[in-house]
Enzyme design. Structure first.
Site, PDB file in Angstrom:
ATOM      1  N   ASN A 129      46.601  48.268  43.900  1.00 10.76           N
ATOM      2  CA  ASN A 129      47.942  47.948  43.381  1.00 10.76           C
ATOM      3  C   ASN A 129      47.867  47.166  42.065  1.00 10.76           C
ATOM      4  OD1 ASN A 129      47.047  45.488  44.228  1.00 10.76           O
ATOM      5  ND2 ASN A 129      48.780  45.014  45.559  1.00 10.76           N
ATOM      6  N   HIS A 131      45.972  44.452  41.545  1.00 10.54           N
ATOM      7  CA  HIS A 131      45.688  43.014  41.633  1.00 10.54           C
ATOM      8  C   HIS A 131      44.312  42.700  41.060  1.00 10.54           C
ATOM      9  CE1 HIS A 131      44.037  43.554  45.989  1.00 10.54           C
ATOM     10  NE2 HIS A 131      43.018  43.116  45.281  1.00 10.54           N
ATOM     11  N   GLU A 136      48.582  39.182  43.273  1.00 11.16           N
ATOM     12  CA  GLU A 136      49.344  40.382  43.618  1.00 11.16           C
ATOM     13  C   GLU A 136      50.418  40.657  42.550  1.00 11.16           C
ATOM     14  OE1 GLU A 136      48.186  42.192  45.774  1.00 11.16           O
ATOM     15  OE2 GLU A 136      47.767  41.240  47.698  1.00 11.16           O
TER      16      GLU A 136
END
Ligand code: GLP
Length: 236
Positions: A129, A131, A136
């Protein structure tokens, strides 16, 4: 951001390992920023081999790891254990000089890095994603070391290291994005088909907090290593 494309993963591991060995040879008191995950494993193996063959000592090196799990987690699942089993135990590194963020150090981790002279080279992987460390999506770019609640996507991705998803911690402590960006040099390694979308976003998007790794394009001394196979799939 310099993109370096190799035909094979092993070529990346050897080149990055040689570079890190050269840094330690030139300055035996180097400060290394280290990452966990499967991506750096071959790099660590190559560094250990080269250190032994070339007789490069890590006795005066200091290391700062990017992150660590929080909460009830078996010792064998901790990132300190991972680093010991995959890297530190093959070197003459002084374990006192191997630092990990923890709740006690939370406020002080960035200062500790500064006091050590700053990170000379930071090794990074990337989450699917986007990160970096455990920052995050939507983590502020000016964040320092902090506690995070892990995304479901990250917990699912990391479940392969546990016997089931319920064992994956829900929280972790991580260097912030500004902490990472202060490193003098950054090496980001992107490998495997699960990272195609992350590589594509890195190559094609402007920096945006929705995709944490995008901040890296602002760093003055960063190399991104990937394979030709992956680069072709992610090309924009
Ligand atoms: C974890 C770590 C990250 C790492 C990521 C990718 O979430 N906190 O630092 O980059 O995993 O891991 P892998 O290299 O196994 O894909």
């Amino acid at each position: 951001m310099e993109i370096i494309i190799k035909n094979q993963t092993k070529d990346i591991a050897i080149e990055v390992a040689k570079h890190i060995i050269e840094i330690v040879e030139q300055n035996p008191k180097s400060v290394l920023g280290l990452a966990t995950g499967s991506t750096p494993l071959d790099i660590y193996r190559n560094i250990s081999k080269l250190a032994s063959v070339l007789k490069v000592s890590f006795a005066n090196v200091t290391t700062f790891n990017l992150d660590e799990y929080l909460g009830p987690v078996a010792v064998e699942q901790s990132y300190r254990y991972f680093m010991h089993e995959n890297f530190f135990k093959f070197l003459d590194v002084d374990l006192i000089n191997t630092k990990f963020p923890n709740e006690e150090l939370l406020e002080k981790y960035d200062d500790e890095i500064d006091k050590a002279g700053g990170i000379d080279i930071q090794l990074l992987g990337i989450g699917s994603n986007g990160h970096i460390a455990f920052n995050e999506p939507f983590t502020p770019f000016d964040s320092k070391t902090h506690i995070v609640k892990l995304d479901d996507k990250t917990r699912n991705d990391n479940a392969r290291f546990f016997s089931n998803i319920d064992e994956v911690p829900t929280h972790a402590i991580t260097m912030g994005i500004s902490t990472i960006m202060k490193a003098k040099e950054i090496i980001l390694v992107i490998l495997g088909d699960s990272k195609v979308s992350a590589l594509k976003q890195l190559l094609c998007l402007e920096p945006d907090e929705s995709f944490p790794a995008s901040v890296l394009s602002k760093h003055p001394n960063i190399k991104v290593y990937t394979t030709m196979d992956l680069f072709k799939k992610a090309f924009c």
